[in-house]
Design a protein around this motif. Structure first.
Motif, PDB file in Angstrom:
ATOM      1  N   VAL A  46      20.712  17.380 -57.049  1.00 57.19           N
ATOM      2  CA  VAL A  46      21.226  17.281 -55.678  1.00 57.19           C
ATOM      3  C   VAL A  46      22.527  18.070 -55.547  1.00 57.19           C
ATOM      4  CG1 VAL A  46      22.124  15.710 -53.913  1.00 57.19           C
ATOM      5  CG2 VAL A  46      20.113  15.055 -55.259  1.00 57.19           C
ATOM      6  N   TYR A  47      23.400  17.906 -56.523  1.00 64.76           N
ATOM      7  CA  TYR A  47      24.675  18.616 -56.499  1.00 64.76           C
ATOM      8  C   TYR A  47      24.447  20.134 -56.562  1.00 64.76           C
ATOM      9  CZ  TYR A  47      29.372  20.110 -57.807  1.00 64.76           C
ATOM     10  OH  TYR A  47      30.582  20.737 -57.842  1.00 64.76           O
ATOM     11  N   GLY A  48      23.583  20.557 -57.470  1.00 65.38           N
ATOM     12  CA  GLY A  48      23.289  21.983 -57.608  1.00 65.38           C
ATOM     13  C   GLY A  48      22.617  22.544 -56.366  1.00 65.38           C
ATOM     14  N   TYR A  49      21.703  21.764 -55.791  1.00 71.71           N
ATOM     15  CA  TYR A  49      21.020  22.165 -54.560  1.00 71.71           C
ATOM     16  C   TYR A  49      22.052  22.441 -53.462  1.00 71.71           C
ATOM     17  CZ  TYR A  49      17.674  21.680 -50.631  1.00 71.71           C
ATOM     18  OH  TYR A  49      16.909  21.869 -49.514  1.00 71.71           O
ATOM     19  N   MET A  50      23.004  21.517 -53.316  1.00 72.92           N
ATOM     20  CA  MET A  50      23.983  21.666 -52.240  1.00 72.92           C
ATOM     21  C   MET A  50      24.831  22.918 -52.430  1.00 72.92           C
ATOM     22  SD  MET A  50      23.426  19.615 -49.917  1.00 72.92           S
ATOM     23  CE  MET A  50      24.838  20.235 -48.997  1.00 72.92           C
ATOM     24  N   ARG A  51      25.138  23.272 -53.641  1.00 70.74           N
ATOM     25  CA  ARG A  51      25.905  24.505 -53.888  1.00 70.74           C
ATOM     26  C   ARG A  51      25.086  25.736 -53.496  1.00 70.74           C
ATOM     27  NH1 ARG A  51      28.131  25.414 -59.465  1.00 70.74           N
ATOM     28  NH2 ARG A  51      29.357  26.962 -58.328  1.00 70.74           N
ATOM     29  N   TYR A  52      23.807  25.750 -53.899  1.00 70.59           N
ATOM     30  CA  TYR A  52      22.933  26.868 -53.506  1.00 70.59           C
ATOM     31  C   TYR A  52      22.769  26.915 -51.989  1.00 70.59           C
ATOM     32  CZ  TYR A  52      21.220  27.609 -58.333  1.00 70.59           C
ATOM     33  OH  TYR A  52      21.103  27.890 -59.665  1.00 70.59           O
ATOM     34  N   PHE A  53      22.464  25.764 -51.426  1.00 72.96           N
ATOM     35  CA  PHE A  53      22.165  25.666 -50.007  1.00 72.96           C
ATOM     36  C   PHE A  53      23.367  26.098 -49.161  1.00 72.96           C
ATOM     37  CE2 PHE A  53      22.622  22.865 -46.242  1.00 72.96           C
ATOM     38  CZ  PHE A  53      21.575  23.352 -45.479  1.00 72.96           C
ATOM     39  N   TRP A  54      24.529  25.586 -49.484  1.00 71.44           N
ATOM     40  CA  TRP A  54      25.680  25.893 -48.644  1.00 71.44           C
ATOM     41  C   TRP A  54      26.094  27.354 -48.746  1.00 71.44           C
ATOM     42  CZ3 TRP A  54      26.765  23.366 -44.601  1.00 71.44           C
ATOM     43  CH2 TRP A  54      27.923  23.686 -43.879  1.00 71.44           C
ATOM     44  N   ASP A  55      25.921  27.932 -49.916  1.00 65.83           N
ATOM     45  CA  ASP A  55      26.214  29.363 -50.048  1.00 65.83           C
ATOM     46  C   ASP A  55      25.293  30.165 -49.126  1.00 65.83           C
ATOM     47  OD1 ASP A  55      27.608  31.554 -51.936  1.00 65.83           O
ATOM     48  OD2 ASP A  55      25.552  32.156 -51.523  1.00 65.83           O
ATOM     49  N   ALA A  56      24.017  29.777 -49.068  1.00 60.08           N
ATOM     50  CA  ALA A  56      23.067  30.479 -48.204  1.00 60.08           C
ATOM     51  C   ALA A  56      23.423  30.290 -46.728  1.00 60.08           C
ATOM     52  CB  ALA A  56      21.641  30.002 -48.471  1.00 60.08           C
ATOM     53  N   VAL A  57      23.834  29.078 -46.364  1.00 60.98           N
ATOM     54  CA  VAL A  57      24.226  28.811 -44.978  1.00 60.98           C
ATOM     55  C   VAL A  57      25.413  29.682 -44.589  1.00 60.98           C
ATOM     56  CG1 VAL A  57      25.259  27.080 -43.453  1.00 60.98           C
ATOM     57  CG2 VAL A  57      23.293  26.472 -44.868  1.00 60.98           C
ATOM     58  N   GLU A  58      26.405  29.764 -45.454  1.00 65.40           N
ATOM     59  CA  GLU A  58      27.591  30.563 -45.149  1.00 65.40           C
ATOM     60  C   GLU A  58      27.283  32.057 -45.142  1.00 65.40           C
ATOM     61  OE1 GLU A  58      30.724  29.135 -47.864  1.00 65.40           O
ATOM     62  OE2 GLU A  58      31.521  28.128 -46.086  1.00 65.40           O
ATOM     63  N   THR A  59      26.346  32.473 -45.983  1.00 64.37           N
ATOM     64  CA  THR A  59      26.003  33.897 -46.068  1.00 64.37           C
ATOM     65  C   THR A  59      25.167  34.358 -44.885  1.00 64.37           C
ATOM     66  OG1 THR A  59      26.061  33.823 -48.497  1.00 64.37           O
ATOM     67  CG2 THR A  59      24.882  35.670 -47.488  1.00 64.37           C
ATOM     68  N   PHE A  60      24.163  33.556 -44.503  1.00 59.58           N
ATOM     69  CA  PHE A  60      23.187  34.005 -43.502  1.00 59.58           C
ATOM     70  C   PHE A  60      23.371  33.364 -42.127  1.00 59.58           C
ATOM     71  CE2 PHE A  60      21.302  34.595 -47.706  1.00 59.58           C
ATOM     72  CZ  PHE A  60      21.065  35.956 -47.675  1.00 59.58           C
ATOM     73  N   LYS A  61      24.189  32.332 -42.045  1.00 59.46           N
ATOM     74  CA  LYS A  61      24.603  31.726 -40.764  1.00 59.46           C
ATOM     75  C   LYS A  61      23.440  31.387 -39.825  1.00 59.46           C
ATOM     76  CE  LYS A  61      29.165  33.922 -40.894  1.00 59.46           C
ATOM     77  NZ  LYS A  61      29.066  34.229 -42.337  1.00 59.46           N
ATOM     78  N   PRO A  62      22.489  30.582 -40.267  1.00 54.98           N
ATOM     79  CA  PRO A  62      21.385  30.203 -39.377  1.00 54.98           C
ATOM     80  C   PRO A  62      21.860  29.275 -38.263  1.00 54.98           C
ATOM     81  CG  PRO A  62      21.316  28.882 -41.384  1.00 54.98           C
ATOM     82  CD  PRO A  62      22.394  29.927 -41.592  1.00 54.98           C
ATOM     83  N   THR A  63      21.238  29.392 -37.107  1.00 58.02           N
ATOM     84  CA  THR A  63      21.528  28.449 -36.028  1.00 58.02           C
ATOM     85  C   THR A  63      20.657  27.202 -36.139  1.00 58.02           C
ATOM     86  OG1 THR A  63      19.919  29.538 -34.569  1.00 58.02           O
ATOM     87  CG2 THR A  63      22.214  30.298 -34.453  1.00 58.02           C
ATOM     88  N   HIS A  64      19.497  27.347 -36.785  1.00 58.27           N
ATOM     89  CA  HIS A  64      18.556  26.242 -36.957  1.00 58.27           C
ATOM     90  C   HIS A  64      18.091  26.213 -38.421  1.00 58.27           C
ATOM     91  CE1 HIS A  64      18.513  27.028 -32.670  1.00 58.27           C
ATOM     92  NE2 HIS A  64      17.855  25.904 -32.439  1.00 58.27           N
ATOM     93  N   ILE A  65      17.812  25.018 -38.930  1.00 54.76           N
ATOM     94  CA  ILE A  65      17.366  24.863 -40.325  1.00 54.76           C
ATOM     95  C   ILE A  65      16.300  23.778 -40.399  1.00 54.76           C
ATOM     96  CG2 ILE A  65      18.042  24.386 -42.723  1.00 54.76           C
ATOM     97  CD1 ILE A  65      20.915  25.101 -42.014  1.00 54.76           C
ATOM     98  N   ALA A  66      15.282  24.004 -41.221  1.00 58.18           N
ATOM     99  CA  ALA A  66      14.312  22.975 -41.593  1.00 58.18           C
ATOM    100  C   ALA A  66      14.058  23.103 -43.089  1.00 58.18           C
ATOM    101  CB  ALA A  66      13.010  23.126 -40.809  1.00 58.18           C
ATOM    102  N   CYS A  67      13.721  21.989 -43.715  1.00 58.69           N
ATOM    103  CA  CYS A  67      13.478  21.978 -45.166  1.00 58.69           C
ATOM    104  C   CYS A  67      12.057  21.496 -45.425  1.00 58.69           C
ATOM    105  CB  CYS A  67      14.498  21.062 -45.850  1.00 58.69           C
ATOM    106  SG  CYS A  67      14.443  21.133 -47.646  1.00 58.69           S
ATOM    107  N   CYS A  68      11.305  22.243 -46.218  1.00 59.01           N
ATOM    108  CA  CYS A  68       9.885  21.940 -46.447  1.00 59.01           C
ATOM    109  C   CYS A  68       9.649  21.475 -47.882  1.00 59.01           C
ATOM    110  CB  CYS A  68       9.036  23.162 -46.134  1.00 59.01           C
ATOM    111  SG  CYS A  68       9.139  23.669 -44.401  1.00 59.01           S
ATOM    112  N   TRP A  69       8.707  20.516 -48.037  1.00 55.92           N
ATOM    113  CA  TRP A  69       8.452  19.869 -49.325  1.00 55.92           C
ATOM    114  C   TRP A  69       6.957  19.753 -49.588  1.00 55.92           C
ATOM    115  CZ3 TRP A  69      12.815  18.717 -52.062  1.00 55.92           C
ATOM    116  CH2 TRP A  69      14.016  18.636 -51.338  1.00 55.92           C
TER     117      TRP A  69
END
Length: 295
Positions: A46-69
Motif C-alpha cells: 500500500v505504501y509503495g503503491y501510493m508513492r508510485y500513484f502520487w508520482d503519476a498524478v503529479e506528472t500527468f495531472k489527470p482531472t479524473h481517475i478510476a482504478c481497475c482490479w
C-alpha cells in the motif's frame, strides 16, 4: 518520453491496480523487510503503491481517475483455455490483506474501484478507455505491455519502468517509432509468440523476434496465413502444426473492450477530501503519505 499535459481537454487516468500493487509489493519486499503496522499487519504494498500513484498524478495531472482490479482467477479466458495463468504462483501471504486495504485507500481519495466478475482489470480498462476516449484524454497507468493494444489517438499507455518517476508513454506515433507496429498488431504478435506469464503458448518455436518480423512484413495473422508459400519452410511448418493454438492465443491476448460495467464519469472527478484521506492514513500508520500528497 513524457509529453506536456494537454489542459484543453479533461483527462481520465485508468490505474491498473493489480499491476501497480504487485510492483509495489515486490519492490519493497525484495530485501526481506516488510513495512508493518504496530499490530503486525503488512502495509508495504500500500505504501509503495501510493508513492508510485502520487508520482503519476503529479506528472500527468489527470482531472479524473478510476482504478481497475481483477476479481479472482476464474474468467472467460480460463473457460476458453483451462491452463490460462495456471502457472501463477500463490499470492504472497503478506500481500493478501493489502488488496482490500488498497481499495479502501482509493475510496478515501474518492476514486472508484472498478471490477467485473469473469473479466480482468485489463478488460475494465479497455472498456472504460473505449467509452470515454472521444471526450477525454485517456491515460492507462500500468506495467503490462499487453495494454499497448489500447493505444489510440486519445489513449496513451503509460508503462511504469524501473524506479520512481520513470515512464515510457506510448502514443500511436511512439509505438510506431519504437516497435514499427500499430496497436492492433500487438495482439497478432502475442498470438504468434504466446505469453509465458499468462501461460498460453502461441506457435511453438516462434519467439518474439520472428513474431515481430512476420507481423511487420505481412501486417496481420491473416496476412501471414495468406502468404504461407513465401515463408521459410521451418516457420511455415510450425504455424501449420499450431494453427488452432495460434487463433486461440490471439483470442486470449485480446482485451475485451465491451465488458458489462457501469462507471459514472462524474464519480471519477479527482478532488480528494483531506479529512477522509488523513483519517485513513493515520489509521494505517502512514502519516508520511499525508505529507507526500500535501494534505
Amino acid at each position: 518520453m513524457i509529453e506536456p499535459v494537454d489542459i484543453s481537454r479533461p483527462s481520465l487516468m485508468l490505474v491498473d491496480g493489480m499491476a501497480v500493487l504487485f510492483r509495489a509489493y515486490y519492490a519493497t519486499a525484495y530485501g526481506g523487510s516488510i513495512r508493518r503496522m504496530k499490530d503486525g499487519t503488512p502495509t508495504n504494498a500500500v505504501y509503495g503503491y501510493m508513492r508510485y500513484f502520487w508520482d503519476a498524478v503529479e506528472t500527468f495531472k489527470p482531472t479524473h481517475i478510476a482504478c481497475c482490479w481483477d476479481l479472482g482467477s476464474k474468467t472467460f479466458r480460463s473457460e476458453q483455455f483451462t491452463d490460462y495463468k495456471a502457472n501463477r504462483a500463490e499470492c504472497p501471504e503478506d500481500l493478501v490483506p493489502q488488496f482490500q486495504m488498497m481499495k479502501d485507500v482509493m475510496d478515501a481519495f474518492g476514486i472508484p474501484n472498478i471490477s467485473v466478475e469473469g473479466y480482468e482489470a485489463d478488460d475494465c480498462i479497455g472498456t472504460l478507455s473505449r467509452l470515454y476516449r472521444e471526450e477525454y484524454d485517456v491515460m492507462v497507468l500500468t506495467g503490462d505491455h499487453d495494454m499497448l493494444q489500447l493505444v489510440h489517438d486519445h489513449t496513451k499507455v503509460i508503462i511504469m519502468k524501473k524506479g520512481h518517476g520513470n515512464y515510457a508513454v506510448y502514443t500511436p506515433e511512439y509505438l510506431q517509432e519504437e516497435r514499427q507496429i500499430l496497436p492492433d498488431q500487438v495482439i497478432d504478435i502475442k498470438g504468434l509468440m504466446g505469453d509465458t506469464s499468462d501461460n498460453y503458448p502461441g506457435v511453438r518455436g516462434i519467439g518474439e523476434k520472428t513474431a515481430y518480423k512476420l507481423v511487420q512484413q505481412y501486417g496481420s495473422i491473416e496476412g501471414i496465413l495468406g502468404n504461407m508459400e513465401e515463408l521459410a519452410k521451418g516457420v511455415r511448418t510450425k504455424i501449420e502444426a499450431d494453427l488452432d493454438m495460434l487463433h486461440l492465443s490471439r483470442k486470449l491476448a485480446t482485451i475485451d473492450c465491451d465488458a458489462p460495467l457501469a462507471c459514472d464519469i462524474e464519480s471519477c472527478f479527482f478532488d480528494p477530501d483531506r479529512n477522509q484521506v488523513s483519517t485513513l492514513m493515520e489509521k494505517l500508520e502512514m502519516t508520511s503519505v499525508v505529507r507526500l500528497v500535501g494534505m
